[in-house]
Design an enzyme around this catalytic site. Structure first.
Site, PDB file in Angstrom:
ATOM      1  N   HIS A 199       0.608  -1.488  -0.016  1.00 44.54           N
ATOM      2  CA  HIS A 199       0.381  -0.010   0.581  1.00 44.54           C
ATOM      3  C   HIS A 199       1.431   1.012  -0.114  1.00 44.54           C
ATOM      4  O   HIS A 199       2.204   0.935   0.457  1.00 44.54           O
ATOM      5  CB  HIS A 199      -0.820  -0.104   1.133  1.00 44.54           C
ATOM      6  CG  HIS A 199      -2.049   0.734   1.166  1.00 44.54           C
ATOM      7  ND1 HIS A 199      -1.904   2.389   1.617  1.00 44.54           N
ATOM      8  CD2 HIS A 199      -2.969   1.344   1.111  1.00 44.54           C
ATOM      9  CE1 HIS A 199      -2.568   2.818   2.154  1.00 44.54           C
ATOM     10  NE2 HIS A 199      -3.808   2.296   1.256  1.00 44.54           N
ATOM     11  N   VAL A 201       1.338   3.461   1.451  1.00 48.03           N
ATOM     12  CA  VAL A 201       2.068   4.110   3.045  1.00 48.03           C
ATOM     13  C   VAL A 201       3.533   3.650   3.684  1.00 48.03           C
ATOM     14  O   VAL A 201       4.056   3.467   4.715  1.00 48.03           O
ATOM     15  CB  VAL A 201       0.488   4.713   4.063  1.00 48.03           C
ATOM     16  CG1 VAL A 201      -0.090   5.599   3.982  1.00 48.03           C
ATOM     17  CG2 VAL A 201       0.251   2.967   4.779  1.00 48.03           C
ATOM     18  N   LYS A 202       3.333   2.071   3.132  1.00 53.37           N
ATOM     19  CA  LYS A 202       4.141   1.165   3.329  1.00 53.37           C
ATOM     20  C   LYS A 202       5.798   1.079   2.935  1.00 53.37           C
ATOM     21  O   LYS A 202       6.113   2.487   2.489  1.00 53.37           O
ATOM     22  CB  LYS A 202       3.924  -0.299   3.187  1.00 53.37           C
ATOM     23  CG  LYS A 202       2.672  -0.861   3.762  1.00 53.37           C
ATOM     24  CD  LYS A 202       2.623  -0.695   4.597  1.00 53.37           C
ATOM     25  CE  LYS A 202       1.730  -1.639   5.433  1.00 53.37           C
ATOM     26  NZ  LYS A 202      -0.146  -1.414   4.777  1.00 53.37           N
ATOM     27  N   HIS A 203       6.799   1.263   3.503  1.00 51.40           N
ATOM     28  CA  HIS A 203       8.001   0.934   2.629  1.00 51.40           C
ATOM     29  C   HIS A 203       8.118   0.923   1.285  1.00 51.40           C
ATOM     30  O   HIS A 203       8.863   1.954   0.900  1.00 51.40           O
ATOM     31  CB  HIS A 203       8.868  -0.655   3.042  1.00 51.40           C
ATOM     32  CG  HIS A 203       8.577  -0.225   5.277  1.00 51.40           C
ATOM     33  ND1 HIS A 203       7.370  -1.057   5.405  1.00 51.40           N
ATOM     34  CD2 HIS A 203       9.310   0.553   5.926  1.00 51.40           C
ATOM     35  CE1 HIS A 203       8.157  -0.829   7.075  1.00 51.40           C
ATOM     36  NE2 HIS A 203       8.743  -0.139   7.185  1.00 51.40           N
TER      37      HIS A 203
END
Length: 388
Positions: A199, A201-203
């Site tokens: 997603h 907002v992930k790394h």
């Protein structure tokens, strides 16, 4: 920043000038020209889905996390659902998990007609407490679903020992933890199956996407089957072999991810190390600052862990209302958030499983944490000023 003249004696929520002119989001994607070029290359190719970039991305993730097999999906939720299927979960089965997570962790069990059993969390890490897991194991228990909350790995050695002792499958929800380490081993190399999310907002991001990694060839085969309608081959395989015949041998879903998404993921993965280093730097600055404040409890990192720092969860002291604290920081244009409302407190779960009043004694730490927790802005794109 345009706020140099601000008076620090008056909070924005009380009519003062915010510390920032614009909202600092708690997280967002970082897209560079390399990423755009990689996506455009796929758009100009013959395969925009079920093509070679999917396999290339799978192999890259498997190598990065030290797993034998990786199977890509169109979301982390789809990956968790597929893992529940691959583990053989069904009606009458139970799986033990944490209530302090996004609803998808438990929902994937309901999709398979299994029952989620919520055990409480550890007071220090807010991860699933192994002692509580032991209390909830019954003859119907078939799996344990630990969550690497905020990027801090759960007690995986203990979970795997319990699984071995009781004949259970460990499905690790590592959607927060790509790049984390546990006792020097990369997350993804330990549990029977480990799910990641991509997603924004992930790394790293693929727009939307997920991956399940495993060292078990049989589980990998079932994951791939479930991803493609339960059909035993995909379009590219049939094209390359010159065959047309296929069979549906299980009830699966269309959980395929496109080559477009995977091209972005491959490009993003090259910067994972830099991203992790930046997050750890920011976490260090936050921890140093918050250590001077009695009213703030900074997150603890156990000695055997190298956290991926998807989130930086702080807990406020007794006598401080979490809602007031949240609203005050938002008024300063600081994009704090709350992760999570414990799953068993959601209306659907209360009604379906009769959680009267919202909780029981064996989940008290998860309830206490939601009354105290907030997450400070988490955006590795911001420089020193944004971090301050």
């Amino acid at each position: 920043m345009g706020t140099a003249k601000r008076s620090f004696w008056r909070l924005a929520i009380e009519g003062g000038i915010p510390v920032r002119d614009r909202l600092l989001p708690y997280g967002r994607q970082k897209i560079v020209e390399e990423d755009i070029a990689a996506v455009v290359e796929v758009l100009r190719s013959d395969w925009v889905t079920t093509g070679p970039k999917v396999e290339e991305f799978e192999e890259a993730i498997a190598f990065r996390v030290g797993a034998r097999f990786a199977v890509a999906f169109n979301s982390g939720t789809a990956g968790l659902h597929a893992a529940a299927f691959a583990a053989g979960l069904g009606a009458g089965d139970e799986a033990i998990t944490t209530p302090l997570t996004f609803a998808a962790t438990a929902n994937c069990l309901l999709y398979q007609a299994a029952t989620p059993v919520f055990a409480d969390v550890c007071a220090d890490t807010l991860n699933l407490d192994p002692e509580q897991v032991v209390r909830h194991i019954t003859p119907r228990t078939k799996a344990i679903l630990p969550v690497d909350y905020s990027g801090h790995p759960a007690d995986l050695n203990v979970m795997m020992e319990l699984a071995s002792e009781h004949g259970l499958c460990v499905i690790e929800d590592a959607c927060h933890a790509l790049g984390a380490e546990y006792h020097g081993r990369p997350i993804g190399s330990i549990s029977h199956m480990t799910a990641f999310s991509f997603h924004p907002v992930k790394h790293i991001t693929t727009g939307e996407g997920g991956m399940v990694v495993t060292n078990d060839e049989g589980l990998a085969r079932r994951l791939r089957l479930f991803r493609t309608h339960g059909i035993n081959s995909d379009a590219r395989q049939r094209s390359e072999s010159g065959q047309w015949y296929y069979e549906m041998i299980a009830l699966g879903y269309n959980y395929r991810i496109s080559d477009i998404n995977c091209a972005l993921g491959i490009s993003q993965l090259k910067r994972l190390g830099t991203n992790l280093a930046r997050r750890r730097e920011i976490a260090g600055r936050y921890t140093e600052a918050f250590s001077k404040l009695d009213a703030i409890r900074a997150p603890l990192v156990r000695g055997e862990v190298n956290s991926a720092w998807h989130l930086y969860p702080i807990r406020v002291g007794e006598g401080i209302d979490r809602g007031d604290f949240f609203r005050a920081l938002r008024a300063e244009n600081l994009g704090v958030n709350v992760h999570y409302i414990p799953v068993h407190l959601h209306p659907y779960y209360r009604e379906r499983f009769c959680y009267v009043g919202g909780g029981v004694s064996d989940r008290r730490k998860s309830i206490q944490s939601i009354s105290q927790s907030s997450h400070v802005p988490w955006n590795e794109r911001r420089g020193r000023i944004g971090c301050n």
